[in-house]
Design a protein around this motif. Structure first.
Motif, PDB file in Angstrom:
ATOM      1  N   PHE A  45       0.981  -1.340   0.020  1.00 16.57           N
ATOM      2  CA  PHE A  45      -0.112   0.072   0.132  1.00 16.57           C
ATOM      3  C   PHE A  45       0.850   1.342  -0.294  1.00 16.57           C
ATOM      4  O   PHE A  45       1.530   1.422   0.707  1.00 16.57           O
ATOM      5  N   LEU A  46       0.579   2.062  -0.966  1.00 14.76           N
ATOM      6  CA  LEU A  46       1.437   3.471  -0.901  1.00 14.76           C
ATOM      7  C   LEU A  46       0.454   4.532  -0.205  1.00 14.76           C
ATOM      8  O   LEU A  46       1.054   5.429   0.388  1.00 14.76           O
ATOM      9  N   TYR A  47      -0.678   4.306  -0.264  1.00  9.87           N
ATOM     10  CA  TYR A  47      -1.705   5.311   0.383  1.00  9.87           C
ATOM     11  C   TYR A  47      -2.777   4.593   0.761  1.00  9.87           C
ATOM     12  O   TYR A  47      -3.389   3.665   0.325  1.00  9.87           O
ATOM     13  N   SER A  48      -3.965   5.320   1.510  1.00  9.23           N
ATOM     14  CA  SER A  48      -5.169   4.742   1.577  1.00  9.23           C
ATOM     15  C   SER A  48      -6.171   6.085   2.003  1.00  9.23           C
ATOM     16  O   SER A  48      -5.583   7.198   2.178  1.00  9.23           O
ATOM     17  N   ILE A  49      -7.197   5.779   1.689  1.00 11.44           N
ATOM     18  CA  ILE A  49      -8.246   6.731   2.030  1.00 11.44           C
ATOM     19  C   ILE A  49      -9.325   6.268   3.198  1.00 11.44           C
ATOM     20  O   ILE A  49      -9.889   5.078   3.001  1.00 11.44           O
ATOM     21  N   VAL A  50      -9.377   7.140   4.222  1.00 12.45           N
ATOM     22  CA  VAL A  50     -10.142   6.734   5.461  1.00 12.45           C
ATOM     23  C   VAL A  50     -11.627   7.092   5.244  1.00 12.45           C
ATOM     24  O   VAL A  50     -11.649   8.427   4.852  1.00 12.45           O
ATOM     25  N   LEU A  51     -12.654   6.167   5.195  1.00 10.63           N
ATOM     26  CA  LEU A  51     -14.098   6.725   4.812  1.00 10.63           C
ATOM     27  C   LEU A  51     -14.949   6.499   6.199  1.00 10.63           C
ATOM     28  O   LEU A  51     -14.720   5.774   7.019  1.00 10.63           O
ATOM     29  N   GLY A  52     -15.811   7.664   6.370  1.00  3.91           N
ATOM     30  CA  GLY A  52     -16.729   7.448   7.612  1.00  3.91           C
ATOM     31  C   GLY A  52     -17.709   8.546   7.630  1.00  3.91           C
ATOM     32  O   GLY A  52     -17.666   9.632   6.693  1.00  3.91           O
ATOM     33  N   TYR A  53     -18.402   8.674   8.708  1.00  2.00           N
ATOM     34  CA  TYR A  53     -19.244   9.587   8.829  1.00  2.00           C
ATOM     35  C   TYR A  53     -18.639  10.514  10.223  1.00  2.00           C
ATOM     36  O   TYR A  53     -18.318  10.270  11.275  1.00  2.00           O
ATOM     37  N   GLU A  54     -18.819  11.726   9.863  1.00  2.00           N
ATOM     38  CA  GLU A  54     -18.392  12.624  10.910  1.00  2.00           C
ATOM     39  C   GLU A  54     -19.215  12.948  12.084  1.00  2.00           C
ATOM     40  O   GLU A  54     -20.366  12.991  11.806  1.00  2.00           O
ATOM     41  N   ASP A  55     -18.781  13.016  13.201  1.00  2.00           N
ATOM     42  CA  ASP A  55     -19.180  13.154  14.327  1.00  2.00           C
ATOM     43  C   ASP A  55     -19.143  14.598  14.798  1.00  2.00           C
ATOM     44  O   ASP A  55     -17.996  14.950  15.439  1.00  2.00           O
ATOM     45  N   LYS A  56     -19.889  15.620  14.474  1.00  2.27           N
ATOM     46  CA  LYS A  56     -19.604  16.962  14.694  1.00  2.27           C
ATOM     47  C   LYS A  56     -19.484  17.212  16.235  1.00  2.27           C
ATOM     48  O   LYS A  56     -19.123  18.491  16.420  1.00  2.27           O
ATOM     49  N   ASN A  57     -20.233  16.347  17.172  1.00  2.96           N
ATOM     50  CA  ASN A  57     -20.063  16.765  18.280  1.00  2.96           C
ATOM     51  C   ASN A  57     -18.816  16.208  19.270  1.00  2.96           C
ATOM     52  O   ASN A  57     -18.593  16.604  20.449  1.00  2.96           O
ATOM     53  N   ALA A  58     -17.970  15.369  18.436  1.00  5.73           N
ATOM     54  CA  ALA A  58     -16.719  14.889  18.741  1.00  5.73           C
ATOM     55  C   ALA A  58     -15.825  16.109  19.159  1.00  5.73           C
ATOM     56  O   ALA A  58     -15.728  16.812  18.260  1.00  5.73           O
ATOM     57  N   LYS A  59     -15.252  16.126  20.268  1.00  6.17           N
ATOM     58  CA  LYS A  59     -14.244  17.335  20.736  1.00  6.17           C
ATOM     59  C   LYS A  59     -13.042  17.319  19.694  1.00  6.17           C
ATOM     60  O   LYS A  59     -12.732  18.530  19.170  1.00  6.17           O
ATOM     61  N   ILE A  60     -12.532  16.280  19.050  1.00  8.08           N
ATOM     62  CA  ILE A  60     -11.499  16.204  18.215  1.00  8.08           C
ATOM     63  C   ILE A  60     -12.002  16.918  16.903  1.00  8.08           C
ATOM     64  O   ILE A  60     -11.018  17.622  16.071  1.00  8.08           O
ATOM     65  N   ASN A  61     -13.045  17.144  16.610  1.00 11.93           N
ATOM     66  CA  ASN A  61     -13.871  17.410  15.124  1.00 11.93           C
ATOM     67  C   ASN A  61     -13.817  19.008  15.436  1.00 11.93           C
ATOM     68  O   ASN A  61     -14.247  19.508  14.335  1.00 11.93           O
ATOM     69  N   ARG A  62     -13.871  19.401  16.517  1.00 10.88           N
ATOM     70  CA  ARG A  62     -13.734  20.817  16.705  1.00 10.88           C
ATOM     71  C   ARG A  62     -12.516  21.584  16.793  1.00 10.88           C
ATOM     72  O   ARG A  62     -12.694  22.909  16.966  1.00 10.88           O
ATOM     73  N   TYR A  63     -11.510  20.908  16.902  1.00 12.33           N
ATOM     74  CA  TYR A  63     -10.134  21.224  17.154  1.00 12.33           C
ATOM     75  C   TYR A  63      -9.700  22.110  15.873  1.00 12.33           C
ATOM     76  O   TYR A  63      -9.959  21.553  14.577  1.00 12.33           O
ATOM     77  N   GLN A  64      -9.361  23.320  16.163  1.00 16.84           N
ATOM     78  CA  GLN A  64      -8.765  24.175  15.263  1.00 16.84           C
ATOM     79  C   GLN A  64      -7.423  24.825  15.545  1.00 16.84           C
ATOM     80  O   GLN A  64      -7.425  25.574  16.412  1.00 16.84           O
ATOM     81  N   PRO A  65      -6.394  24.115  14.950  1.00 13.04           N
ATOM     82  CA  PRO A  65      -5.114  24.506  15.149  1.00 13.04           C
ATOM     83  C   PRO A  65      -4.662  25.959  14.705  1.00 13.04           C
ATOM     84  O   PRO A  65      -5.346  26.460  13.867  1.00 13.04           O
ATOM     85  N   LYS A  66      -3.802  26.561  15.669  1.00 12.13           N
ATOM     86  CA  LYS A  66      -3.415  28.052  15.297  1.00 12.13           C
ATOM     87  C   LYS A  66      -2.770  27.937  13.865  1.00 12.13           C
ATOM     88  O   LYS A  66      -1.713  26.765  13.735  1.00 12.13           O
ATOM     89  N   ARG A  67      -2.442  28.791  13.103  1.00 11.43           N
ATOM     90  CA  ARG A  67      -1.826  28.740  11.726  1.00 11.43           C
ATOM     91  C   ARG A  67      -1.135  29.806  11.578  1.00 11.43           C
ATOM     92  O   ARG A  67      -1.492  31.152  12.097  1.00 11.43           O
TER      93      ARG A  67
END
Length: 77
Positions: A45-67
């Motif tokens: 395998f050279l690469y993969s694509i993870v597929l799934g349904y977003e959990d908008k309430n999950a804390k990790i999905n609200r993380y916005q790193p500083k740029r």
């Protein structure tokens, strides 16, 4: 050409309401996945694509790193 196919898969997934995340390196779990899928040992395998349904309430999905500002990383000529 791989990027074109990756993009098409990701766009098709989005059409069905499925989120995706490309993985540029599957070295950590590539062997495990290959074993489960019974991929011949002469292939890797050279690469993969993870597929799934977003959990908008999950804390990790609200993380916005500083740029940093783009001017700190890019030189326009």
């Amino acid at each position: 050409m791989i990027a074109v196919h990756t993009c098409r898969i990701m766009l098709a997934a989005r059409e069905f309401g499925v989120e995706s995340c490309p993985q540029g390196s599957t070295t950590e779990y590539g062997k495990v996945v290959a074993d489960v899928l019974k991929v011949p040992q002469n292939l890797a395998f050279l690469y993969s694509i993870v597929l799934g349904y977003e959990d908008k309430n999950a804390k990790i999905n609200r993380y916005q790193p500083k740029r940093v500002d783009i001017d700190e990383n890019v030189i326009f000529i």
